[in-house]
Design a protein around this motif. Structure first.
Motif, PDB file in Angstrom:
ATOM      1  N   ALA A  23      -9.510-122.143  21.998  1.00 14.77           N
ATOM      2  CA  ALA A  23      -8.469-123.156  21.854  1.00 14.77           C
ATOM      3  C   ALA A  23      -7.183-122.617  21.234  1.00 14.77           C
ATOM      4  CB  ALA A  23      -8.998-124.312  21.018  1.00 14.77           C
ATOM      5  N   ASP A  24      -7.000-121.312  21.259  1.00  8.63           N
ATOM      6  CA  ASP A  24      -5.756-120.700  20.809  1.00  8.63           C
ATOM      7  C   ASP A  24      -5.566-119.408  21.600  1.00  8.63           C
ATOM      8  OD1 ASP A  24      -3.410-120.261  19.417  1.00  8.63           O
ATOM      9  OD2 ASP A  24      -4.322-120.501  17.429  1.00  8.63           O
ATOM     10  N   CYS A  25      -4.358-118.856  21.563  1.00 13.13           N
ATOM     11  CA  CYS A  25      -4.111-117.600  22.277  1.00 13.13           C
ATOM     12  C   CYS A  25      -3.599-116.525  21.325  1.00 13.13           C
ATOM     13  CB  CYS A  25      -3.121-117.825  23.428  1.00 13.13           C
ATOM     14  SG  CYS A  25      -1.507-118.439  22.901  1.00 13.13           S
ATOM     15  N   ARG A  26      -3.616-116.838  20.037  1.00  8.95           N
ATOM     16  CA  ARG A  26      -3.165-115.891  19.027  1.00  8.95           C
ATOM     17  C   ARG A  26      -3.911-116.159  17.722  1.00  8.95           C
ATOM     18  NH1 ARG A  26       2.905-117.620  17.294  1.00  8.95           N
ATOM     19  NH2 ARG A  26       2.701-115.720  16.049  1.00  8.95           N
ATOM     20  N   ALA A  49      -8.324-116.599  18.188  1.00 10.43           N
ATOM     21  CA  ALA A  49      -8.316-115.758  19.385  1.00 10.43           C
ATOM     22  C   ALA A  49      -8.970-114.413  19.105  1.00 10.43           C
ATOM     23  CB  ALA A  49      -6.883-115.563  19.871  1.00 10.43           C
ATOM     24  N   GLN A  50      -8.717-113.850  17.920  1.00  7.89           N
ATOM     25  CA  GLN A  50      -9.315-112.562  17.565  1.00  7.89           C
ATOM     26  C   GLN A  50     -10.835-112.671  17.481  1.00  7.89           C
ATOM     27  OE1 GLN A  50      -7.297-111.546  13.929  1.00  7.89           O
ATOM     28  NE2 GLN A  50      -5.296-111.408  14.927  1.00  7.89           N
ATOM     29  N   ALA A  51     -11.307-113.772  16.922  1.00 15.88           N
ATOM     30  CA  ALA A  51     -12.757-113.969  16.811  1.00 15.88           C
ATOM     31  C   ALA A  51     -13.393-114.151  18.184  1.00 15.88           C
ATOM     32  CB  ALA A  51     -13.045-115.187  15.930  1.00 15.88           C
ATOM     33  N   ALA A  52     -12.716-114.885  19.070  1.00 15.26           N
ATOM     34  CA  ALA A  52     -13.249-115.118  20.413  1.00 15.26           C
ATOM     35  C   ALA A  52     -13.354-113.820  21.196  1.00 15.26           C
ATOM     36  CB  ALA A  52     -12.369-116.122  21.158  1.00 15.26           C
ATOM     37  N   VAL A  53     -12.326-112.973  21.067  1.00 15.88           N
ATOM     38  CA  VAL A  53     -12.336-111.677  21.756  1.00 15.88           C
ATOM     39  C   VAL A  53     -13.453-110.795  21.200  1.00 15.88           C
ATOM     40  CG1 VAL A  53     -11.045-109.537  22.056  1.00 15.88           C
ATOM     41  CG2 VAL A  53      -9.913-111.732  22.429  1.00 15.88           C
ATOM     42  N   ALA A  54     -13.611-110.805  19.888  1.00 13.55           N
ATOM     43  CA  ALA A  54     -14.647-109.976  19.265  1.00 13.55           C
ATOM     44  C   ALA A  54     -16.048-110.420  19.676  1.00 13.55           C
ATOM     45  CB  ALA A  54     -14.505-110.038  17.748  1.00 13.55           C
ATOM     46  N   LEU A  90       5.028-112.566  18.708  1.00 14.35           N
ATOM     47  CA  LEU A  90       3.993-113.164  19.548  1.00 14.35           C
ATOM     48  C   LEU A  90       3.452-112.134  20.533  1.00 14.35           C
ATOM     49  CD1 LEU A  90       2.368-115.652  20.369  1.00 14.35           C
ATOM     50  CD2 LEU A  90       4.236-116.266  21.933  1.00 14.35           C
ATOM     51  N   ALA A  91       4.334-111.327  21.109  1.00  9.73           N
ATOM     52  CA  ALA A  91       3.891-110.276  22.026  1.00  9.73           C
ATOM     53  C   ALA A  91       2.949-109.309  21.319  1.00  9.73           C
ATOM     54  CB  ALA A  91       5.097-109.534  22.592  1.00  9.73           C
ATOM     55  N   ALA A  92       3.254-108.996  20.068  1.00  7.50           N
ATOM     56  CA  ALA A  92       2.401-108.086  19.292  1.00  7.50           C
ATOM     57  C   ALA A  92       1.034-108.705  19.033  1.00  7.50           C
ATOM     58  CB  ALA A  92       3.087-107.725  17.978  1.00  7.50           C
ATOM     59  N   GLU A  93       1.007-110.016  18.803  1.00 10.67           N
ATOM     60  CA  GLU A  93      -0.279-110.684  18.601  1.00 10.67           C
ATOM     61  C   GLU A  93      -1.102-110.688  19.890  1.00 10.67           C
ATOM     62  OE1 GLU A  93      -1.005-113.890  15.898  1.00 10.67           O
ATOM     63  OE2 GLU A  93       1.157-114.164  15.596  1.00 10.67           O
ATOM     64  N   PHE A  94      -0.442-110.869  20.999  1.00  8.14           N
ATOM     65  CA  PHE A  94      -1.153-110.775  22.288  1.00  8.14           C
ATOM     66  C   PHE A  94      -1.728-109.372  22.456  1.00  8.14           C
ATOM     67  CE2 PHE A  94       1.845-114.128  24.383  1.00  8.14           C
ATOM     68  CZ  PHE A  94       1.093-115.163  23.847  1.00  8.14           C
ATOM     69  N   ALA A  95      -0.903-108.368  22.169  1.00  4.99           N
ATOM     70  CA  ALA A  95      -1.326-106.977  22.350  1.00  4.99           C
ATOM     71  C   ALA A  95      -2.503-106.626  21.456  1.00  4.99           C
ATOM     72  CB  ALA A  95      -0.152-106.041  22.068  1.00  4.99           C
TER      73      ALA A  95
END
Length: 403
Positions: free
Chosen positions: A92-95, A99-104, A130-135
């Motif tokens: 439910a978020d992209c940053r 988002a970090q927990a979902a990716v992990a 924001l771009a850095a957070e995506f990266a």
């Protein structure tokens, strides 16, 4: 090519942030047309097969930089899962931490969908933070959204400069087709430009007359060119205030050696409605109380002759008011000829734009064209000769080492 593709990237064990266009129609919480989703399958399958973990980043609608529940990407999960045939989870978020927990936590062999990137104002402002957070969420960036490549957003341009970047299979196909059509085309090249107004396609027409051998102008904009030559077009859709500009385009075409094809005969009617009385006449025989609604048979014969003598055709816009028969006749006939020549291997045919796709589907020939772009604005800007930020960002990565 000038840009990396998935073939250039090491994907095993890598988190791959994939910018996709899944801005699809949704009614009552269900996707009603999954065409854009299905076109992503080759990219997702390739990443999964090679041991990568696809993390999807996308936009939906125009939330104007704030969360709008009705524009959440969550309802798209079932359609994505059906198309990819693997589990698809949603964050439910992209940053940030969520988002970090979902990716992990993402398991191998699955796809993760992040929430609407446009819920943050920094997306459309191409905010570096924001771009850095995506990266930070991935090891590799893959852009498979040519339709968004004309926007310098954080998810299309900013992040591409922070990670090893490549084009996805859909983006690769699109760029290859467009290069084949205008970048280094087989000649002669013919372009079809139709639609309602010259004013919306000035840059397009100005670029094409210097790039193609034949420019076929149809639809309402043809009336403006006819009027610029002193022809009375009656009540037809026409931008009379654009006459001087239309004359300038005709002059530029002559200087560039581009042959302009305008209607020599037309279909006329006094009412724009199904079943209204209509007739064929030469372009100089339009009564003051009538309107031009389609190109006539002589014009169609001239168009198909140009196609038969060409090696490449680029198409944007219908030749008439195709939504109401019989004013679909010219578009149908010309489209079917282009399709026939394409099937026979005599023609490379590339088309794009919303009305164009609808018209080619109406003529039942869309599957026979070499390539149909669903990109809309990006396709038009490419035809105008503009640099697309999302593509340029990928090109800058070609000189750098891939993962």
């Amino acid at each position: 090519m000038g840009w990396n593709t998935l073939d250039d990237m090491e994907l095993a064990g890598k988190r791959v942030l994939v910018r996709v266009d899944i801005n699809v129609p949704v009614e009552n919480g269900a996707v009603t047309d999954d065409t854009r989703i299905r076109r992503l399958v080759p990219t997702i399958n390739d990443i999964l097969t090679r041991g990568g973990k696809p993390v999807l980043l996308a936009h939906f609608g125009r939330p104007k930089g704030k969360p709008v529940p009705e524009m959440s990407l969550r309802p798209l999960v079932p359609a994505l899962q059906a198309a990819f045939d693997v589990p698809v989870s949603f964050c439910a978020d992209c940053r940030g931490p969520a988002a970090q927990a979902a990716v992990a936590a993402q398991a191998s062999g699955t796809v993760l969908l992040l929430e609407n990137a446009r819920f943050y104002a920094g997306e459309e402002k191409n905010d570096p933070e924001l771009a850095a957070e995506f990266a930070a969420l991935a090891d590799v960036y893959c852009n498979d959204a040519f339709s968004a490549a004309h926007r310098a957003h954080a998810s299309t341009e900013g992040v591409a400069r922070l990670l090893p970047a490549c084009a996805g299979r859909l983006m690769q196909a699109e760029l290859t087709a467009l290069k084949q059509a205008l970048g280094s085309p087989a000649r002669p090249v013919a372009a079809v430009v139709g639609g309602a107004k010259v004013s919306t396609k000035l840059e397009l027409l100005g670029n094409l007359v210097e790039q193609v051998d034949h420019l076929i102008i149809g639809g309402g904009m043809a009336n403006t060119f006819l009027a610029a030559q002193g022809i009375d077009v009656g009540k037809s859709l026409c931008e009379h205030d654009m006459a001087e500009i239309a004359s300038g385009i005709l002059a530029k075409a002559r200087d560039s050696g581009c042959a302009i094809l305008l209607p020599s005969d037309v279909i006329l009617a006094r009412e724009f409605r199904a079943g209204a009385e209509n007739w064929t006449a030469t372009t100089d025989q339009c009564p003051a109380d009538a309107m031009i609604l389609d190109a006539g048979p002589e014009t169609v014969a001239r168009i198909t002759a140009v196609f038969a003598g060409s090696k490449t055709v680029i198409w944007n816009g219908p030749l008439g008011a195709f939504e109401i028969p019989p004013y679909d006749t010219a578009t149908n006939a010309a489209a079917r000829k282009a399709a026939e020549l394409t099937r026979e291997g005599q023609l490379i045919s590339v088309a794009g734009g919303g009305d164009t796709i609808a018209a080619l589907n109406h003529a039942d020939v869309a599957d026979d064209f070499t390539y149909i772009s669903t990109a809309g604005g990006a396709f038009l800007e490419w035809m105008e000769g503009k640099i697309l930020p999302g593509v340029a960002a990928l090109e800058t990565r070609k000189t750098e080492s891939a993962c």
